[in-house]
Design an enzyme around this catalytic site. Structure first.
Site, PDB file in Angstrom:
ATOM      1  N   ASP A   1     -10.811  43.088  -7.138  1.00 29.74           N
ATOM      2  CA  ASP A   1     -10.767  43.704  -5.810  1.00 29.74           C
ATOM      3  C   ASP A   1      -9.861  44.935  -5.715  1.00 29.74           C
ATOM      4  O   ASP A   1      -9.697  45.492  -4.631  1.00 29.74           O
ATOM      5  CB  ASP A   1     -10.333  42.663  -4.760  1.00 29.74           C
ATOM      6  CG  ASP A   1      -9.012  41.992  -5.118  1.00 29.74           C
ATOM      7  OD1 ASP A   1      -8.621  42.024  -6.298  1.00 29.74           O
ATOM      8  OD2 ASP A   1      -8.371  41.446  -4.209  1.00 29.74           O
TER       9      ASP A   1
ATOM     10  N   GLU B   1       2.883  36.990 -12.820  1.00 29.61           N
ATOM     11  CA  GLU B   1       3.236  38.179 -13.622  1.00 29.61           C
ATOM     12  C   GLU B   1       4.560  37.950 -14.335  1.00 29.61           C
ATOM     13  O   GLU B   1       4.690  38.189 -15.537  1.00 29.61           O
ATOM     14  CB  GLU B   1       3.377  39.429 -12.735  1.00 29.61           C
ATOM     15  CG  GLU B   1       2.120  39.859 -12.005  1.00 29.61           C
ATOM     16  CD  GLU B   1       1.969  39.205 -10.640  1.00 29.61           C
ATOM     17  OE1 GLU B   1       2.658  38.191 -10.365  1.00 29.61           O
ATOM     18  OE2 GLU B   1       1.151  39.717  -9.837  1.00 29.61           O
TER      19      GLU B   1
HETATM   20  N1  UDP Z   1      -9.702  34.571  -8.071  1.00 28.74           N
HETATM   21  C1  UDP Z   1     -10.297  33.521  -8.734  1.00 28.74           C
HETATM   22  N2  UDP Z   1     -10.367  32.306  -8.109  1.00 28.74           N
HETATM   23  C2  UDP Z   1      -9.867  32.073  -6.850  1.00 28.74           C
HETATM   24  C3  UDP Z   1      -9.247  33.147  -6.184  1.00 28.74           C
HETATM   25  C4  UDP Z   1      -9.176  34.387  -6.822  1.00 28.74           C
HETATM   26  O1  UDP Z   1     -10.774  33.692  -9.840  1.00 28.74           O
HETATM   27  O2  UDP Z   1      -9.966  30.940  -6.348  1.00 28.74           O
HETATM   28  C5  UDP Z   1      -9.618  35.902  -8.711  1.00 28.74           C
HETATM   29  C6  UDP Z   1     -10.052  37.064  -7.810  1.00 28.74           C
HETATM   30  O3  UDP Z   1     -11.424  37.348  -7.981  1.00 28.74           O
HETATM   31  C7  UDP Z   1      -9.144  38.197  -8.262  1.00 28.74           C
HETATM   32  C8  UDP Z   1      -7.895  37.477  -8.748  1.00 28.74           C
HETATM   33  O4  UDP Z   1      -8.263  36.127  -9.016  1.00 28.74           O
HETATM   34  O5  UDP Z   1      -9.725  38.929  -9.326  1.00 28.74           O
HETATM   35  C9  UDP Z   1      -6.752  37.509  -7.728  1.00 28.74           C
HETATM   36  O6  UDP Z   1      -7.196  36.909  -6.540  1.00 28.74           O
HETATM   37  P1  UDP Z   1      -6.984  37.568  -5.096  1.00 28.74           P
HETATM   38  O7  UDP Z   1      -7.470  38.961  -5.112  1.00 28.74           O
HETATM   39  O8  UDP Z   1      -7.574  36.647  -4.083  1.00 28.74           O
HETATM   40  O9  UDP Z   1      -5.411  37.504  -4.996  1.00 28.74           O
HETATM   41  P2  UDP Z   1      -4.412  38.561  -4.370  1.00 28.74           P
HETATM   42  O10 UDP Z   1      -4.729  39.883  -4.987  1.00 28.74           O
HETATM   43  O11 UDP Z   1      -4.697  38.549  -2.917  1.00 28.74           O
HETATM   44  O12 UDP Z   1      -3.099  38.039  -4.753  1.00 28.74           O
HETATM   45 MN    MN Z   2      -6.530  40.870  -4.982  1.00 26.63          MN
END
Ligand code: UDP
Ligand code: MN
Length: 324
Positions: A182, A265
């Site tokens: 995203d 991280e």
């Molecule tokens: N993701 C996943 N399973 C989940 C939620 C997220 O594989 O149940 C993936 C999502 O597609 C993204 C990454 O993990 O590539 C980080 O998730 P998200 O963007 O929701 O987290 P944020 O950036 O808000 O911390």
């Molecule tokens: Mn994200």
């Protein structure tokens, strides 16, 4: 000396292209044209040879461009391994479409798309094939203990660890980068990370309440971290803000990401010990450019069911299968 070598390569390749083009032309055949064409390319005839000649010509042009812009003898360009966690939701295909079409601009890249799912999503497989990128489509569902747990989840951790295992089994050099589906990436970023020898870092925009997560730089030297949520982390950085040399990773067989929401991280970077913040390779012109943004797409509810009494014979039945 090197310029002579490049010139010779140019001459030899140009000769090859000429020979191929003559071969493909219908006036330059000994026997009956159709027969000659069939001999040359039994499946598709002359167009296949022409396509080959055209491709060679294009690659030759590319090689010349590179030769012109390269001054010193450069070692082989390191391969980029981009690990992307993803999961089924209304935004999945649009996000992956945007990311794929960014990565299509980057040379020598292998994309590891790892789905948090038990089965591969057909639309993801189709999307990946369509891009013609070099890729592997892997599965790594989030373990049930974390999925059913209340509170924040370790999102994308099983996926990234699966990607790391793939790298340990299949790669010997290059650079690994975690690119969530995203975010927004400037293609310049990939050339910044390509020459990482240990761990490189750069600023990430739209991140935390500071709008920015980045190493602090004074006189071209690392001087700390700027991030809106430090929480006692040794490496308060965003997932999109660093890349790791594959060789460096392979020398640390236990390095992986912990299932610890908010500390993924930090945990991963700490597992790369021995490695200290002072050893970070600062990219993006001493961390003065923003080349990646932690964009968060608005979450959409799954679409309402289709009224089949009303729309059974329409295109909507097919379209509904394409969306969540
Ligand atoms: N993701 C996943 N399973 C989940 C939620 C997220 O594989 O149940 C993936 C999502 O597609 C993204 C990454 O993990 O590539 C980080 O998730 P998200 O963007 O929701 O987290 P944020 O950036 O808000 O911390
Ligand atoms: Mn994200």
């Amino acid at each position: 000396m090197k310029q002579y070598k490049v010139m010779w390569l140019f001459v030899v390749l140009a000769a090859c292209v000429l020979v191929l083009q003559f071969h493909a032309s219908s006036t330059w055949v000994a026997g009956p044209p159709q027969q000659a064409a069939q001999d040359a390319a039994p499946d598709s005839g002359q167009p296949a040879l022409r396509e080959l000649a055209a491709r060679l010509a294009r690659e030759l042009a590319g090689a010349c461009r590179d030769a012109q812009t390269t001054t010193a003898a450069s070692p082989a360009e390191p391969r980029l391994y981009v690990i992307t966690p993803t999961y089924r939701r209304p935004e999945q295909i649009p996000e992956l479409t945007r990311l794929a079409q960014t990565l299509m601009h980057v040379r020598n890249l292998h994309w590891l798309v790892v789905e948090d799912a038990a089965n591969k999503t057909r639309l993801v497989t189709q999307l990946l094939r369509k891009t013609r990128l070099s890729f592997d489509h892997l599965l790594a569902p989030m373990p049930d203990v974390y999925k059913t747990r209340r509170g924040p989840k370790p999102r994308g951790v099983s996926n990234r660890n699966c990607g790391l295992e793939w790298i340990r089994a299949n790669a010997t050099s290059g650079v690994v980068y975690f690119a969530d589906d995203d975010n927004t990436y400037d293609i310049e970023l990939f050339e910044e990370m390509r020459w990482t020898t240990r761990v490189s870092m750069w600023p990430v925009g739209l991140c935390t309440k500071f709008g920015l997560s980045t190493p602090i730089v004074i006189d071209s030297k690392f001087a700390g971290f700027y991030d809106g949520w430090v929480a006692g982390r040794k490496f308060p950085v965003d997932m999109a803000g660093f890349a790791v040399s594959v060789q460096f990773l392979l020398q640390r067989p236990n390095a992986k990401m912990p299932y610890k929401p908010g500390f993924e991280e930090d945990g991963f970077l700490k597992s790369l010990a021995p490695f200290e913040p002072s050893q970070i390779e600062l990219k993006a012109n001493n961390c003065s450019k923003v080349l990646v943004w932690h964009t968060q797409t608005k979450k959409n509810d799954p679409s309402a069911a289709l009224n089949m009494t009303k729309y059974a014979n329409t295109n909507l039945v097919h379209l509904k299968k394409l969306i969540v």
